[in-house]
Design a protein around this motif. Structure first.
Motif, PDB file in Angstrom:
ATOM      1  N   TRP A 280       0.287  16.078 -12.872  1.00 39.31           N
ATOM      2  CA  TRP A 280      -0.658  15.642 -12.672  1.00 39.31           C
ATOM      3  C   TRP A 280      -0.593  13.833 -11.743  1.00 39.31           C
ATOM      4  O   TRP A 280      -1.047  13.945 -10.977  1.00 39.31           O
ATOM      5  CB  TRP A 280      -1.513  15.117 -13.825  1.00 39.31           C
ATOM      6  N   GLY A 281       0.269  12.617 -11.984  1.00 40.48           N
ATOM      7  CA  GLY A 281       0.752  12.089 -11.596  1.00 40.48           C
ATOM      8  C   GLY A 281       1.256  12.285 -10.083  1.00 40.48           C
ATOM      9  O   GLY A 281       0.842  11.708  -8.939  1.00 40.48           O
ATOM     10  N   THR A 282       2.304  13.363 -10.516  1.00 43.43           N
ATOM     11  CA  THR A 282       2.844  13.721  -8.571  1.00 43.43           C
ATOM     12  C   THR A 282       1.682  14.389  -7.906  1.00 43.43           C
ATOM     13  O   THR A 282       1.816  13.957  -6.714  1.00 43.43           O
ATOM     14  CB  THR A 282       3.372  14.953  -8.953  1.00 43.43           C
TER      15      THR A 282
ATOM     16  N   TRP B 295      -1.730  14.277  -7.304  1.00 38.66           N
ATOM     17  CA  TRP B 295      -2.716  13.219  -6.664  1.00 38.66           C
ATOM     18  C   TRP B 295      -1.678  12.085  -6.429  1.00 38.66           C
ATOM     19  O   TRP B 295      -2.152  11.082  -5.780  1.00 38.66           O
ATOM     20  CB  TRP B 295      -3.913  11.989  -7.879  1.00 38.66           C
ATOM     21  N   SER B 296      -0.536  11.395  -6.073  1.00 38.85           N
ATOM     22  CA  SER B 296       0.278  11.009  -5.379  1.00 38.85           C
ATOM     23  C   SER B 296       1.390  11.633  -4.464  1.00 38.85           C
ATOM     24  O   SER B 296       2.115  10.995  -4.483  1.00 38.85           O
ATOM     25  CB  SER B 296       0.678   9.895  -6.216  1.00 38.85           C
TER      26      SER B 296
ATOM     27  N   TRP C 120       3.263  10.931  -0.683  1.00 37.83           N
ATOM     28  CA  TRP C 120       2.992   9.776  -0.154  1.00 37.83           C
ATOM     29  C   TRP C 120       3.828  10.606   1.262  1.00 37.83           C
ATOM     30  O   TRP C 120       4.919  10.557   1.083  1.00 37.83           O
ATOM     31  CB  TRP C 120       3.640   8.902  -0.465  1.00 37.83           C
TER      32      TRP C 120
ATOM     33  N   ASP D  66      -9.573  10.922   6.471  1.00 42.59           N
ATOM     34  CA  ASP D  66      -9.326   9.636   5.881  1.00 42.59           C
ATOM     35  C   ASP D  66      -8.563  10.497   4.955  1.00 42.59           C
ATOM     36  O   ASP D  66      -8.550  11.140   3.880  1.00 42.59           O
ATOM     37  CB  ASP D  66     -10.680   9.432   5.256  1.00 42.59           C
TER      38      ASP D  66
ATOM     39  N   GLU E 114      -6.315   9.095   2.386  1.00 35.93           N
ATOM     40  CA  GLU E 114      -6.005   8.341   1.538  1.00 35.93           C
ATOM     41  C   GLU E 114      -6.870   8.939   0.569  1.00 35.93           C
ATOM     42  O   GLU E 114      -7.170   8.894  -1.006  1.00 35.93           O
ATOM     43  CB  GLU E 114      -6.186   6.963   1.816  1.00 35.93           C
ATOM     44  N   ARG E 115      -7.914   9.596   0.702  1.00 33.54           N
ATOM     45  CA  ARG E 115      -8.743  10.661  -0.449  1.00 33.54           C
ATOM     46  C   ARG E 115      -8.710  10.816  -1.206  1.00 33.54           C
ATOM     47  O   ARG E 115      -8.503  11.010  -2.795  1.00 33.54           O
ATOM     48  CB  ARG E 115      -9.849  11.038   0.566  1.00 33.54           C
TER      49      ARG E 115
ATOM     50  N   GLY F  24      -5.598  11.081  -2.449  1.00 37.61           N
ATOM     51  CA  GLY F  24      -4.490  10.450  -2.299  1.00 37.61           C
ATOM     52  C   GLY F  24      -2.876  10.502  -2.066  1.00 37.61           C
ATOM     53  O   GLY F  24      -2.246   9.858  -2.262  1.00 37.61           O
TER      54      GLY F  24
ATOM     55  N   LEU G 234      -1.001   8.732   0.858  1.00 39.14           N
ATOM     56  CA  LEU G 234      -0.902   7.512   1.587  1.00 39.14           C
ATOM     57  C   LEU G 234       0.339   7.310   2.219  1.00 39.14           C
ATOM     58  O   LEU G 234       1.879   7.681   1.448  1.00 39.14           O
ATOM     59  CB  LEU G 234      -0.626   6.774   0.499  1.00 39.14           C
TER      60      LEU G 234
ATOM     61  N   TYR H  93       3.730   5.928   3.938  1.00 38.11           N
ATOM     62  CA  TYR H  93       4.778   5.416   3.684  1.00 38.11           C
ATOM     63  C   TYR H  93       5.311   4.843   4.689  1.00 38.11           C
ATOM     64  O   TYR H  93       6.135   5.627   5.309  1.00 38.11           O
ATOM     65  CB  TYR H  93       4.667   5.160   2.298  1.00 38.11           C
TER      66      TYR H  93
END
Lengths: 349, 363
Positions: A19-21, A23-24, A26, A48, A50-51, A53, A55, A57
């Motif tokens: 789940w963490g991976t 929605w994140s 980058w 966008d 970033e909607r 998740g 971003l 970097y």
């Protein structure tokens, strides 16, 4: 430690990790070509990214996602591999654009590498360049893959049906005649109203030259033998010419020769500023050696190195040896006419 | 054993936080044998102050909130939406949780050139100076360690944080980390002196470093009593926590997150929240010195909980306003920031000291 890794990957905490991976994701900045503009568009105010998740970097160490944007050259392949290796697990790669898929407009170029040969790729996004929607769809597809564990294509291909009785489209005709041994003339004479040039020609004819020709207004072509090249350059410097604008090599395999051109001009003498003198010489193809002018005109140095890379012409007196612009593993002398490209190997029926 | 347990329970029960709203529930829970120890511990005033409010629990919630709020605010200013799809009903409020979980489960790389023990220990060691001030920050009757020198102690601990960051850069043994460490050290000198002088001016003004005296003397918020010190403290807070106009040590476009460039996985998760936690501690101090601390309208039902709630609300509002600054301004160069820090910023703080001493004599 292996037990721990196994536990993290498939133990009771695995759903949390997934789940963490998911929605994140980058992506790290690794822009190589024009697809970078579409990436910027996908993460700007219109779409966008970033909607969902993602971003953008700075650095590989703190991200988990690479978007390969466009063509990967031999030099960039090394950078891509290093970036991928610096990245902590779990990490993912998406390739966007036709160039990353199979070369695109650079197909079969001597300097091109497929990203899938350098790093393992999760998804390809075709297009030249792909739209921001397509890129975001690729990221969504990766998220779905993380969730369900199965990769699937998001594109539905429709079936082509054969139609009887239809006349096939005419293909464009091939060019009528391809010359086996094209004639290359560097000094074609032209009548122009240019008094100063004629004056200059008279001055030059006093030197030991093979020919002096006015090819256009402000353009003079001077042909010398290889042994006289350096002396002529010194004489030109005495006349007020102070730099080399470009060094150029033309490969003429039919006549078994290289034409080496130096375009010489002046910054210090106001009258000579618009004038460009093409100082050229012909050397045999087998023993491609010509004396360097780098000690007389320092600006010739880098361009001579470049020509050495591309054509294998040796400039006597230039201390540089080895590859200057090209990656170390590039095949030798790619701009020679008899250079053989690597052939594509197709596997299938 | 039982006598010992009774003694501990007696100590815990003698200093319980009183909240009329949940008093019936507490009364019923305190009868149950094992649970009563737990309830008594949580409601023990020092424990409540350090661990629950305004301590670690609120700090965790604050971290989730501020990261989401900053991203969302920056997105709105740039006409974007910001994190959304992860939890649509909450407007993406748990985005920071997903990022944190990802960092937690990611591989933590320790590169070959790093000083291995320090590289791993320092992110954890850095938490000592960041979290210790929370024990000294009181909220009404809820206080961890009660001392008349609380403000001086908090400032002393805050001054220790950059040393750990410089050490982190040194342990990383990478060129970007080195440049970042040097920048951090330079910035430290630039903001720390005006910051300490501003705090001293407020201590002169109130005549004491005891937060209770400080709150008592604020008949109007301290920001109006000494506006110059307020301004200096605000700018020093931006500089100390690497907020954007002074995001010089961590400039990610130039030196790739400075001292933290080599960190990955859970270790980066730890060092990334350092600045946010420092901001929280400094904002608590800011609220006590300039915004009237925990004073505010009292609700009788909440009892002792009124003070921590007011303190946290004021702190969060102050931090949210500071977050706007981050999303609006461009970054100063290091020489500009240093010139400012050593010239008019220092002069302003000295002026604030004079004003503070003068008003301190009057009131």
């Amino acid at each position: 430690m292996d037990d721990f890794t196994k536990f993290i990957h498939s133990g009771k905490l695995a759903p949390l990790k997934k789940w963490g991976t998911k929605w994140s994701l980058w992506p790290v900045h690794l822009v190589t070509a024009c697809c970078g503009a579409e990436l910027a568009h996908a993460f700007a105010s219109g779409y966008d990214g970033e909607r969902i998740g993602a971003l953008n970097y700075g650095i590989a160490r703190q991200t988990n996602f690479i978007i390969v944007e466009g063509a990967i050259t031999r030099k960039m392949a090394r950078v891509l591999r290093i970036t991928w290796e610096q990245m902590p697990d779990p990490k993912f790669v998406i390739v966007m654009g036709a160039c990353g898929l199979n070369g695109g407009i650079f197909w079969n170029g001597y300097n091109l590498v497929k990203p899938s040969e350098v790093v393992p790729v999760e998804f390809f996004i075709p297009g030249c360049p792909p739209t921001p929607e397509a890129l975001l769809r690729g990221i969504r597809q990766l998220q779905k893959k993380l969730e369900t564990g199965e990769a699937e294509s998001s594109v539905d291909f429709y079936d082509l049906r054969l139609q009887k009785g239809k006349i096939p489209k005419m293909l464009p005709k091939s060019p009528k005649r391809i010359s086996e041994n094209p004639l290359i003339i560097v000094n074609r004479a032209k009548e122009v109203d240019w008094a100063f040039g004629k004056e200059l020609c008279e001055k030059l004819k006093a030197l030991k030259l093979e020919s002096v020709v006015i090819t256009a207004k402000n353009r003079i072509a001077v042909k010398v033998s290889e042994s006289n090249l350096k002396e002529t350059a010194i004489e030109l410097k005495k006349l007020g010419f102070d730099h080399v604008k470009s060094v150029n090599v033309i490969d003429v395999p039919a006549e078994n020769k290289f034409i080496v051109e130096y375009h010489i001009s002046s910054y210090s003498n106001k009258d000579l500023m618009p004038v460009i003198v093409n100082l050229f010489t012909e050397i045999p193809r087998k023993e491609a050696k010509v004396s360097s002018l780098a000690d007389i005109f320092p600006s010739a140095d880098y361009m001579e190195r470049e020509m050495h890379d591309f054509f294998g012409v040796e400039f006597k007196g230039n201390p540089w040896k080895g590859k200057f612009l090209l990656a170390p593993d590039t095949p030798e002398f790619p701009l020679r006419k008899d250079f053989k490209l690597q052939e594509e190997i197709y596997v299938g029926d | 054993m039982i006598a010992m347990f009774d003694l501990v329970m007696q100590i815990l029960k003698s200093n319980q936080i009183e909240i009329p709203l949940i008093q019936p529930v507490v009364d019923s829970l305190i009868e149950i044998p094992v649970l009563n120890a737990l309830v008594a511990l949580i409601l023990w005033r020092p424990f409540f102050a350090v661990v629950v409010m305004p301590g670690l629990l609120v700090l965790m919630i604050y971290l989730l909130y501020i990261i989401w709020f900053e991203r969302k605010l920056t997105a709105r200013i740039q006409w974007r939406v910001g994190p959304l799809e992860i939890a649509r009903p909450l407007r993406g409020a748990i985005q920071a949780l997903a990022d944190g979980l990802r960092y937690f489960f990611q591989e933590a790389i320790v590169h070959k050139e790093a000083h291995r023990p320090y590289f791993i220990q320092l992110p954890i060691l850095a938490f000592i100076p960041v979290l210790l001030p929370i024990a000294f920050i009181p909220a009404g009757n809820v206080v961890g360690i009660k001392t008349p020198y609380a403000i001086q102690l908090i400032v002393a601990f805050i001054s220790l944080i950059p040393i750990t960051i410089v050490a982190i850069g040194w342990a990383s043994n990478s060129r970007f980390a080195f440049v970042g460490s040097v920048r951090e050290a330079l910035m430290y000198v630039a903001y720390e002196i005006p910051f300490i002088i501003a705090v001293i001016s407020m201590i002169f003004l109130y005549g004491s470093g005891d937060p209770y005296v400080v709150i008592e003397k604020q008949w109007i918020p301290g920001a109006f009593l000494n506006p110059l010190a307020f301004l200096v403290f605000l700018i020093a807070m931006l500089m100390a926590t690497s907020r954007l106009p002074f995001e010089i040590p961590e400039a990610d476009q130039e030196i790739a997150f400075g001292p933290f460039v080599e960190y990955s996985g859970i270790l980066f998760g730890l060092v990334m929240v350092l600045a946010y936690e420092k901001l929280y501690v400094m904002a608590l101090l800011f609220t006590i010195l300039f915004l009237g601390g925990w004073s505010g309208p009292q609700i009788a039902l909440l009892g002792d909980l009124n003070a921590p709630i007011w303190l946290v609300i004021k702190t969060l509002v102050a931090i949210s306003i500071i977050a706007i600054v981050r999303s609006m301004y461009a970054r100063y160069r290091i020489d500009q920031a240093l010139r400012m820090g050593f010239s008019w910023f220092l002069a302003l703080s000295v002026l604030a000291l004079v004003i503070g001493a003068f008003i301190g004599m009057v009131i």
